[in-house]
Write an enzyme that holds these catalytic residues in place. Sequence first.
Site, PDB file in Angstrom:
ATOM      1  N   CYS B 517       0.844  -1.207   0.000  1.00  0.00           N
ATOM      2  CA  CYS B 517       0.000   0.000   0.000  1.00  0.00           C
ATOM      3  C   CYS B 517       0.870   1.244   0.000  1.00  0.00           C
ATOM      4  O   CYS B 517       0.930   1.989  -0.972  1.00  0.00           O
ATOM      5  CB  CYS B 517      -0.855   0.049   1.262  1.00  0.00           C
ATOM      6  SG  CYS B 517      -2.228  -1.065   1.294  1.00  0.00           S
ATOM      7  N   GLU B 519       4.075   1.222   1.927  1.00  0.00           N
ATOM      8  CA  GLU B 519       5.256   0.889   2.707  1.00  0.00           C
ATOM      9  C   GLU B 519       6.524   1.334   2.005  1.00  0.00           C
ATOM     10  O   GLU B 519       6.978   0.703   1.048  1.00  0.00           O
ATOM     11  CB  GLU B 519       5.287  -0.620   3.006  1.00  0.00           C
ATOM     12  CG  GLU B 519       4.239  -1.056   4.032  1.00  0.00           C
ATOM     13  CD  GLU B 519       2.898  -1.391   3.432  1.00  0.00           C
ATOM     14  OE1 GLU B 519       2.631  -0.978   2.286  1.00  0.00           O
ATOM     15  OE2 GLU B 519       2.096  -2.078   4.096  1.00  0.00           O
TER      16      GLU B 519
END
Lengths: 85, 913
Positions: B517, B519
Amino acid sequence: MEKHSDCKHFISVDCAKGLCAWTNQMVVIDTPPCPRFEALPKCKICSNYHPDKDNMGTCTGLPDKSFWAYDEMIARNCPGFKANA
Amino acid sequence: MTTNLDKSKKQKLADILAEKGIGMSFQYGGKAPEEVVEREFTDLKPHPRVEKLYDLYLNTLSSTCMEFPYWYNRTYAEYEYEIPVYRRAKALSVAFERTTPVIIPGELLVFCKAPFYRGSFPMPQLSEAFFMAKEDELFKESLDRGGSSAGELSSIGAGGGNVTKSFGKVVSIAGKFGIRSEEVPALCRIARQWYKKSVDDLGNRWERKVPSYKLKEKIMRTMICMFDSGYTLPQGREVMSYYYPLEYGFDKLLEMCKELRDEVAGNADGDGIIGMDRLYFYESCIVLMEGIQKWIENYAAEALRLKEYTDDPQLKADYDKIHDCCSWIAHGQPRTFYEAIQMIQCMHTIVLNEDALSGMSPGRIGQVLYPWFEQDMAAGRITEDEVLELLELQRVKFTCFDVFASFGVVGGVLSGNTFNNLAVGGVNRFGESAANRLEYLIIHAGMTQPCPQPTLSILWDERTPEDFVLKCAECTKIGTGYPAWFSNRMGIEFIWNHYQKEGMTLDEARSYAIGGCLETAPAVWKTIHLNGKEYEIPAGASQPAAVGVHFISNPKILEMVLFNGYDQRTDIQVFEPHNKKLETFEELWEVYKDYYSQTIDTLCRCNNIQHDIWRKNNMCIIQSMFKPDCLERGHHIGNMGYRWNGTYNIESCGTINMVNAFAAIDKLVYREKKYTLDDIRDAISNNFGFYKADEINSFSLAEQVRKEGGEKYDKIHSDCLNAPKYGNDDPEADKFLVMWEKWFTRVAAPSYESLFGLPLYTCQNSVSTHASQGRACLATADGRLYGTTFADGSMSAYPGTDRNGPYALFKSATTWDQSWSQNSQMNMKIHPLAIKGENGTKHLAELIKSYLRRGAHHIQFNVCDSKVMRKAQENPDQYRDLLVRVAGFTQYWVEIGKPVQDEVIARTEYESI
């Protein structure tokens, strides 16, 4: 009873359907195949496979001598596959 | 006369507040028109072959089978007495070699995870508990299934490609995957083989040795924490390295591994602990690469086989192209753009087949593929239109990827998503803009072929060309939620801060990208040699950038503080009672930190053990072959072969509800003394007089229904709702965010250590856990009610509470130093009219830049009329391809659960900016 996913002309799309390689048309797995049916190598038609119960059996065709297997396993790339006579 | 319907309508929170003259608005900056407004650029279309394949995808069921697991397990059993790493390599190698290739007519990019267009398969070696728990049920169902699926296909439209229920000879697993009933006995048999041997089972046996293990069990049962990462999704949320096969090709890599194996065989080279392991690692790489080569060659052969079926010259040419390409890339370095992008598809699929993983991100592939793009374009070997077609095909192919995991993971955390994040922009080693023409086409392909994967991210930098920024803003306006916008400066600051202790330089920090997502994941620069020219490309070089302690529900910890460590929902005394009166906010905050620290300490130690079992028994070999510096060091990931190893983190959820609850308690109890803490406790225990969200099957605040007699809590509820709220540039709320973030990012996380002996960092994106964990949390002092979904991410306002416009929200969000966290997450919903036309695009770009310049990490948008989402909720079958942005990912509306749908609908809609 044979089904579409037992045919070597079947291109798998998902667990319910696929394409016929001849027509590129969608076919549902659990419907009777057409006259052009040719068997796809699977354990259930291999002479090294010994069926038992629950769609499972034993394979004796590979170097490990004996291991469980299952009817529906596609064996196109299995070096131990030998079609039943 | 009042009808029952009128009565129930009046009992809804929004109506109750309206009656009292307290507005609860979910719109800001005007009022949306009555009629539905469509998004822009909806007339863009993909190339015809892509459109056809995408249509097929939309009608394809998420399917699973036992082929790969069978060969893996049979070979694994055969090599029982081998050294673990070699045993696993051999098992994977045989599984690849024997897996049936599937090529769909019209495809140019091939390779499938399983023998289906959209397939995946179970990996009981990680966790068999789910199948064991379901064994009787699945087995019985498989034997009972005798019907035909022919007439029932049309009944499973709701839920998109999810097999939400069994039909015909198809058995549903985890409400998502379909498996043929004939194969269920094989699944159960393999699952039984792993009983007490899987990473899950062994990990659990050993984590029980942690003295506070019983606390961990209670934490998990009460949903204070959501899931273990050691056996669920042990890899992912990281950036791929495609470098080695792209630079050398597999034949040369094999040769290199054989030379290195010969060099290290029998030599410890000064490392008495793992020096000897290098021999086994190189031999494992060799055997695995040989299996992969055969797998690729099987695709070449399949293309030739299919060619015989057709007279269509275009299809024949396609099959020839696939055959020639696969035959070549099975051995050599790609020579053309087509071969290079096909190699990437191949490598990505291989990696996904080694482990259960989500968030395996392509990273900056526009820069990775640029050497081939530049040379093919210059030589006239390809046109931009042909490149665009391949990029569109890649989007469909990536969207076909599924990750097989249990219901709790797939539904509760992932919402069925796989999070393959493709990043554009950023800077090169020298700090110059790295955006290129190919990336422009990648963004355009995201517009012509909208679908969830790969999701797109722009690493925005002050040096990013303005026309590129505007192109990305146009893409945002199509409403798919991508690209997500990241501040390149903040990303680099975080990466450099954190990895300097492992020797990272600023130059290297600039190679980072986004894994999963949001990171932020480190990489390195590597040099590609192509036809005598050198190119520097970024290559992922880290461990999974989001494993560890996942996800802690911040509001639930506050609930524990208020109720003396006791969970009312499950009747469990989770923490030792603190027995404090909590007479000051400072005292409450100290207890909060104590409970939170106990939670991290216990989960960190247990997770370290799980991951340790994973690296010993289920180690990753494929990625280790691909990622720097495993091949150079002779060590896989488990032996810290990667360049960057300090990637373990603590993920949180519900931050903004916690902040708002702190603000309400501080004001109402400690400063104004309007209520006692017992008054607050009583209101929370009684859910402010309302039904639980689950009881009415609605999960957004405004829709909650008051019980008869619940009026007695109206006053305290109104006061809680009217207490200071984050997102309005109000220091009375924002100071609690600063307090929290300073402690969480700078004190708490770095004081814990991963199994690699390196400090943890914080990760603040909620994925879908804000729904699941919201359901397990009582009402909160900010006025949120029991079971309703938390605010998403970490920087998004709680729906309806950001009342002062976007710039006030931005000020609140940037009151703390976001570079200390791996990420932060801001979701905004904008009505299409607010950013319509060329001027609208420019306004949107300026809005984004103004936020990122203030020191924000991330922002993303849903550009959608909320009325469309409401209609889609009522008539899902008519909205099969509607995409929305959830937390850090784009997903089909019909494939996400109702609690998340309700939250997305409820988000404040900006009517102007």
